[in-house]
Enzyme design. Structure first.
Site, PDB file in Angstrom:
ATOM      1  N   GLY A  47       0.605 -34.332  37.291  1.00  0.00           N
ATOM      2  CA  GLY A  47       1.203 -34.257  35.989  1.00  0.00           C
ATOM      3  C   GLY A  47       1.242 -35.426  35.161  1.00  0.00           C
ATOM      4  O   GLY A  47       0.033 -36.173  35.302  1.00  0.00           O
ATOM      5  N   CYS A  80      -2.948 -36.890  42.379  1.00  0.00           N
ATOM      6  CA  CYS A  80      -3.244 -37.228  41.252  1.00  0.00           C
ATOM      7  C   CYS A  80      -2.067 -38.083  40.642  1.00  0.00           C
ATOM      8  O   CYS A  80      -1.687 -39.147  41.283  1.00  0.00           O
ATOM      9  CB  CYS A  80      -3.474 -36.196  40.253  1.00  0.00           C
ATOM     10  N   ARG A 136      -8.063 -36.440  34.344  1.00  0.00           N
ATOM     11  CA  ARG A 136      -7.451 -38.003  34.034  1.00  0.00           C
ATOM     12  C   ARG A 136      -7.254 -38.592  35.399  1.00  0.00           C
ATOM     13  O   ARG A 136      -5.897 -39.069  35.514  1.00  0.00           O
ATOM     14  CB  ARG A 136      -6.481 -37.769  33.115  1.00  0.00           C
ATOM     15  N   HIS A 171      -7.300 -32.685  42.072  1.00  0.00           N
ATOM     16  CA  HIS A 171      -6.286 -31.679  42.312  1.00  0.00           C
ATOM     17  C   HIS A 171      -6.754 -30.469  43.341  1.00  0.00           C
ATOM     18  O   HIS A 171      -7.754 -29.997  43.304  1.00  0.00           O
ATOM     19  CB  HIS A 171      -6.110 -30.713  41.088  1.00  0.00           C
ATOM     20  N   GLU A 173      -5.094 -28.181  44.786  1.00  0.00           N
ATOM     21  CA  GLU A 173      -4.585 -26.875  44.427  1.00  0.00           C
ATOM     22  C   GLU A 173      -4.909 -25.827  43.351  1.00  0.00           C
ATOM     23  O   GLU A 173      -4.462 -24.887  43.188  1.00  0.00           O
ATOM     24  CB  GLU A 173      -2.962 -27.100  44.014  1.00  0.00           C
TER      25      GLU A 173
HETATM   26  N1  GLN Z   1      -3.165 -39.377  34.039  1.00  0.00           N
HETATM   27  C1  GLN Z   1      -2.137 -39.025  34.670  1.00  0.00           C
HETATM   28  C2  GLN Z   1      -1.157 -40.124  34.971  1.00  0.00           C
HETATM   29  O1  GLN Z   1      -1.637 -41.433  35.155  1.00  0.00           O
HETATM   30  C3  GLN Z   1      -2.363 -38.358  36.057  1.00  0.00           C
HETATM   31  C4  GLN Z   1      -3.254 -36.974  35.822  1.00  0.00           C
HETATM   32  C5  GLN Z   1      -2.714 -35.963  36.823  1.00  0.00           C
HETATM   33  O2  GLN Z   1      -1.934 -35.867  37.255  1.00  0.00           O
HETATM   34  N2  GLN Z   1      -3.718 -34.928  36.633  1.00  0.00           N
HETATM   35  O3  GLN Z   1       0.012 -39.939  35.141  1.00  0.00           O
END
Ligand code: GLN
Length: 191
Positions: A47, A80, A136, A171, A173
């Site tokens: 997230g 992530c 990201r 990810h 999931e």
């Molecule tokens: N870029 C997001 C962050 O730095 C992480 C991205 C993700 O969880 N898919 O919080």
């Protein structure tokens, strides 16, 4: 039955929840410290790590998760943004985080949203490549002595393990491959 939580403050916790439920786990959405009671594991989803960090601090979840982990039974799996939240050090950003795992991460290390990608990843402990979705994604730029590296992408660490903690840049999931969720459940101390 294994009893696990998904941190449900922000991000894609529902996908984790569904996958864990399909594997037969009892899953609780965690939004407050008292929701940690009796859990063997906690998944911290992808997230926005700044949002997750701010809300977790606001609700007292950072201290509560740290305490539950140190009490000895809880396993923690950050994916992530979740991996960023559990990391000891976040390069270039000041943001509230758990800081439990002895790694340093760099946010958005593989490019911006448009640069999201999928790759077949060799993961130590899995007998066939894992289709990993990077959005990201952060990179794990430093791993302390007690940390085992389980996957790299183009030489960069994307999955690390320390005691009862996992940090993962991708990810797991989103593809339907449940091998890592299965392993996480199998390894829980408490349930
Ligand atoms: N870029 C997001 C962050 O730095 C992480 C991205 C993700 O969880 N898919 O919080």
């Amino acid at each position: 039955m294994k009893h696990v939580g998904v941190l449900a403050l922000q991000g894609d916790f529902r996908e984790h929840k569904l996958m864990l439920e399909r594997l037969g786990a009892r899953v609780r959405e965690v939004r407050l410290p008292e929701h940690l009671e009796g859990l063997g594991g906690l998944v911290v989803p992808g997230g926005e790590s700044t949002t997750i960090g701010k809300l977790a601090t606001e609700y007292g979840l950072d201290a509560a998760v740290r305490q539950a982990y140190e009490a000895g039974d809880l396993s923690i799996w950050g994916t992530c943004a979740g991996a960023i939240w559990i990391a000891r050090e976040i390069l270039d950003y000041q943001q509230p985080h758990l800081g439990l795992m002895d790694i340093a991460v760099r946010r958005n290390a593989f490019g911006r949203q448009v640069d999201s990608f999928e790759v077949d990843l060799e993961v130590e402990g899995l007998n066939a490549p894992f289709r990993a979705v990077f959005i990201r994604a952060p990179e794990i730029v430093r791993a302390g002595e007690g940390v085992r590296v389980r996957a790299r992408h183009e030489g960069r660490v994307v999955f690390a393990e320390q005691e009862r903690m996992w940090a993962m840049a991708f990810h797991p999931e989103l593809t339907g491959d449940d091998r890592l969720h299965r392993e996480f459940l199998a390894r829980l101390v408490a349930s």
